[in-house]
Design a protein around this motif. Structure first.
Motif, mmCIF file in Angstrom:
data_model
loop_
_atom_site.group_PDB
_atom_site.id
_atom_site.type_symbol
_atom_site.label_atom_id
_atom_site.label_comp_id
_atom_site.label_asym_id
_atom_site.label_seq_id
_atom_site.Cartn_x
_atom_site.Cartn_y
_atom_site.Cartn_z
ATOM 1 N N TYR A 45 74.551 0.306 -14.837
ATOM 2 C CA TYR A 45 75.247 1.179 -15.785
ATOM 3 C C TYR A 45 74.616 1.170 -17.182
ATOM 4 C CZ TYR A 45 79.328 1.834 -12.708
ATOM 5 O OH TYR A 45 80.159 2.180 -11.678
ATOM 6 N N ARG A 74 79.270 -9.129 -13.629
ATOM 7 C CA ARG A 74 79.955 -9.274 -12.341
ATOM 8 C C ARG A 74 79.628 -10.647 -11.777
ATOM 9 N NH1 ARG A 74 81.946 -5.568 -8.853
ATOM 10 N NH2 ARG A 74 80.756 -3.783 -9.628
ATOM 11 N N ARG A 83 81.721 -9.095 -4.296
ATOM 12 C CA ARG A 83 82.608 -7.924 -4.173
ATOM 13 C C ARG A 83 82.768 -7.514 -2.712
ATOM 14 N NH1 ARG A 83 81.545 -1.962 -6.916
ATOM 15 N NH2 ARG A 83 83.153 -0.814 -5.772
ATOM 16 N N GLU A 110 88.039 -3.707 -4.945
ATOM 17 C CA GLU A 110 87.411 -4.439 -6.044
ATOM 18 C C GLU A 110 88.396 -4.932 -7.107
ATOM 19 O OE1 GLU A 110 85.162 -1.877 -8.617
ATOM 20 O OE2 GLU A 110 84.017 -3.508 -9.488
ATOM 21 N N CYS A 128 88.404 1.237 -19.690
ATOM 22 C CA CYS A 128 88.200 1.760 -18.339
ATOM 23 C C CYS A 128 87.888 3.241 -18.457
ATOM 24 C CB CYS A 128 89.467 1.562 -17.517
ATOM 25 S SG CYS A 128 89.397 2.343 -15.899
ATOM 26 N N ASN A 129 87.066 3.740 -17.536
ATOM 27 C CA ASN A 129 86.721 5.162 -17.605
ATOM 28 C C ASN A 129 87.721 6.057 -16.887
ATOM 29 O OD1 ASN A 129 85.963 4.153 -15.102
ATOM 30 N ND2 ASN A 129 84.427 5.751 -14.816
ATOM 31 N N HIS A 165 94.109 0.884 -14.095
ATOM 32 C CA HIS A 165 94.098 1.339 -12.697
ATOM 33 C C HIS A 165 95.514 1.585 -12.171
ATOM 34 C CE1 HIS A 165 89.698 -0.119 -11.899
ATOM 35 N NE2 HIS A 165 89.804 0.719 -12.922
ATOM 36 N N MET A 209 87.626 9.740 -7.892
ATOM 37 C CA MET A 209 86.374 9.235 -8.453
ATOM 38 C C MET A 209 85.461 8.884 -7.284
ATOM 39 S SD MET A 209 88.150 6.660 -11.149
ATOM 40 C CE MET A 209 86.981 6.784 -12.492
ATOM 41 N N ASN A 265 84.252 6.261 -6.189
ATOM 42 C CA ASN A 265 84.486 5.023 -5.448
ATOM 43 C C ASN A 265 85.807 5.026 -4.676
ATOM 44 O OD1 ASN A 265 85.415 5.044 -8.262
ATOM 45 N ND2 ASN A 265 86.298 3.059 -7.785
ATOM 46 N N TYR A 293 93.504 5.688 -8.652
ATOM 47 C CA TYR A 293 93.811 4.402 -8.006
ATOM 48 C C TYR A 293 95.231 4.349 -7.449
ATOM 49 C CZ TYR A 293 89.527 2.052 -9.415
ATOM 50 O OH TYR A 293 88.214 1.668 -9.547
ATOM 51 N N ARG A 312 77.695 6.383 -8.796
ATOM 52 C CA ARG A 312 78.570 5.256 -9.121
ATOM 53 C C ARG A 312 79.901 5.774 -9.657
ATOM 54 N NH1 ARG A 312 76.311 0.157 -9.835
ATOM 55 N NH2 ARG A 312 78.479 -0.441 -9.516
ATOM 56 N N GLY A 316 81.390 4.978 -12.346
ATOM 57 C CA GLY A 316 81.594 4.789 -13.780
ATOM 58 C C GLY A 316 81.330 5.998 -14.669
HETATM 59 C C1 G6P Z 1 85.607 3.361 -11.685
HETATM 60 C C2 G6P Z 1 86.588 2.349 -12.189
HETATM 61 C C3 G6P Z 1 85.919 1.041 -12.361
HETATM 62 C C4 G6P Z 1 85.266 0.608 -11.086
HETATM 63 C C5 G6P Z 1 84.250 1.659 -10.673
HETATM 64 C C6 G6P Z 1 83.637 1.327 -9.333
HETATM 65 O O1 G6P Z 1 84.729 3.679 -12.693
HETATM 66 O O2 G6P Z 1 87.193 2.730 -13.385
HETATM 67 O O3 G6P Z 1 86.820 0.108 -12.851
HETATM 68 O O4 G6P Z 1 84.640 -0.628 -11.232
HETATM 69 O O5 G6P Z 1 84.844 2.906 -10.592
HETATM 70 O O6 G6P Z 1 82.514 2.111 -9.135
HETATM 71 P P1 G6P Z 1 81.429 1.662 -8.065
HETATM 72 O O7 G6P Z 1 80.390 2.698 -8.104
HETATM 73 O O8 G6P Z 1 80.979 0.303 -8.477
HETATM 74 O O9 G6P Z 1 82.163 1.599 -6.756
#
Ligand code: G6P
Ligand code: NAD
Ligand code: MN
Length: 433
Positions: A13, A86, A93, A109, A168-169, A198, A228, A230, A251, A307, A309
């Motif tokens: 990131y 991390r 994870r 996560e 947080c995004n 979340h 999102m 993820n 979430y 990703r 984020g």
């Molecule tokens: C979002 C959430 C984050 C989380 C991420 C996971 O941005 O706000 O808190 O960690 O997604 O993304 P990733 O690409 O790592 O699965």
């Protein structure tokens, strides 16, 4: 100029963050961005740092990019510290996402037992960072991005004197997605956010002074999933959304669609499945780092959008600028409740709209949450408070209570099994136990 320290600088990131600093270079004079990592991350760190140097050079921004494994040296003279590390890496994870599945419990996560394990691994490290900051840069701001961001920020707020905001995004991501849904300019959209990290709801969505919440909810049930990268984009139930009258965050699926999402996770985790999210991210990361090594590349690549984020840099750098420039703007951050949400402890951390100035965050009054969401917030906050105590003190009584109180864990029997498993799987990262 400012010194910004990024802990976990080897993260894929980081180019996102650098892009944010470049875009706001005119309002935020950053003399140095110091990327800190651990020995295991040095290879990634070097690649990311080289890309970052090409990015600032191409943009004509004269921020110096430095790297170090010596965190204390980095923190000397820091103005802002961004944490995006991390503990245990993506391998840890992946374990977090798998071990609950055998008990029919969600593997995620940040949510449920996986998030609890991540919190226990992270708390000793963040407290250590805060001890260093208190000595070396007591006036610096800690912008904590490390998950579970709300719970980690609560640990910092309760057990250290460091000035900290959790970020947080999800809120900015919801704002951007909703603006697209409305075919509106994001600057004209205002969302009245409140809840926990979340677990945040848009209580009302405004567009140029008009309450458009109902039409956003209608569009969401029409198939605009609002998710999102993820999170599986399971469709929202229209009757549910209408009766709720508020916009859930992506979430919330883990709580409102637990059975469907668990079935998806279990299918993905079996042999021949797509793998857990961490396993997918491992592959994404590998190809990102290949791209990052291309000497021609001098901007954040589009592939980074794979990703979860998205908009992270916008959230982070605009927040830092609001503090530095004393903007008194409204941002959605994780900060101490101070009575903003009545019925929650005044010293717990919530995710909510705040006025951001040089003095930090002043949460706007939320008041009493309606019964539609109050119970879930109370229960998850109780879990988080217990998890903080467990993580800070290595207290296995609190750990068992944390899991037994989590709304996604069905029984004490399962809570005990999960706890035994996660303590042994993570033993190498749990000095406090
Ligand atoms: C979002 C959430 C984050 C989380 C991420 C996971 O941005 O706000 O808190 O960690 O997604 O993304 P990733 O690409 O790592 O699965
Ligand atoms: P990653 O696996 O790439 O880790 C980032 C870096 O942290 C690695 O280079 C690693 O070597 C380093 N690291 C590990 N332990 C460390 C320590 N003790 N000190 C310093 N560095 C250490 O992780 P990522 O996928 O880039 O995510 C980074 C963090 O950001 C995670 O905690 C993730 O959950 C969080 N995150 C938060 C949000 C949010 O909305 N708040 C969004 C995305 C990611
Ligand atoms: Mn987040």
């Amino acid at each position: 100029g400012l010194k910004v320290v990024v802990i976990g600088g080897g993260s894929s990131y980081t180019p996102e963050l650098i892009d944010g600093f470049i875009r706001r270079a005119a309002e935020l004079p950053v003399a140095e961005i110091c990327l800190v990592d651990i020995l295991a991350g040095q290879h990634k760190l070097d690649i990311v740092a080289d890309l970052a140097r090409r990015m600032v050079a191409r943009a004509g921004v004269d921020s110096k990019i430095t790297t170090t494994m010596d965190r204390a040296a980095a923190l000397q003279g820091a103005d802002f510290v961004v944490t995006q590390f991390r503990v245990g890496g993506l391998a840890a994870r992946a374990r977090d996402e798998r071990f609950p599945l055998q008990y029919g419990v969600l593997g995620q996560e940040t949510t449920g037992p996986g998030g609890f394990a991540k919190a226990l691994r992270t708390i000793p490290v963040i407290l250590d960072i805060c001890r260093d900051m208190t000595k070396l840069c007591p006036e610096a701001w800690l912008i904590n991005f490390t998950n579970p961001a709300g719970l980690i920020t609560e640990s910092v707020q309760k057990y250290t004197k460091v000035k900290c905001l959790g970020l947080c995004n999800v809120p900015i991501h919801m704002k951007m997605t909703i603006a697209k849904l409305l075919d509106a300019d994001a600057n004209d959209v205002f969302i009245d956010f409140a809840g926990l990290n979340h677990l945040v709801w848009g209580r009302k969505v405004w567009h140029r002074g008009i309450d458009v919440t109902t039409s956003v909810l209608e569009k969401m049930q029409d198939g605009a999933a609002l998710t999102m990268k993820n999170i599986p984009d399971l469709k929202w139930d229209g009757d549910f959304l209408r009766s709720l009258g508020m916009v859930p965050c992506p979430y919330h699926r883990y709580y409102y669609m637990t059975d469907s999402i668990l079935a998806e996770e279990q299918a993905a985790a079996t042999a021949g499945g797509a793998g857990t999210r961490a396993e997918i991210v491992q592959a994404v990361e590998e190809s990102l780092f290949k791209l990052y090594q291309n000497p021609e590349l001098a901007e954040k690549p589009a592939e980074l959008e794979k990703r979860g984020g998205a908009y992270y840099s916008d959230a982070a750098v605009s927040l830092i600028s609001a503090i530095y420039n004393d903007k008194r703007e409204i941002h959605t951050v994780n900060t101490v409740n101070q009575g903003a949400i009545s019925g929650l402890p005044i010293n717990c951390v919530i995710e909510t709209n705040c006025v951001i100035s040089k003095n930090g965050a002043m949460p706007l009054t939320v008041g009493t949450l309606p019964p539609e969401i109050a119970g879930l917030v109370q229960q998850v906050k109780a879990y988080e408070m217990l998890a903080v105590e467990a993580g800070v003190h290595g207290d296995s009584n609190k750990a068992l209570q944390a899991l037994a109180n989590h709304p996604l864990i069905p029984s004490v029997k399962v809570a005990k099994q999960l706890l035994a498993d996660l303590l042994s799987l993570n033993a190498a990262y749990l000095p406090q136990f």
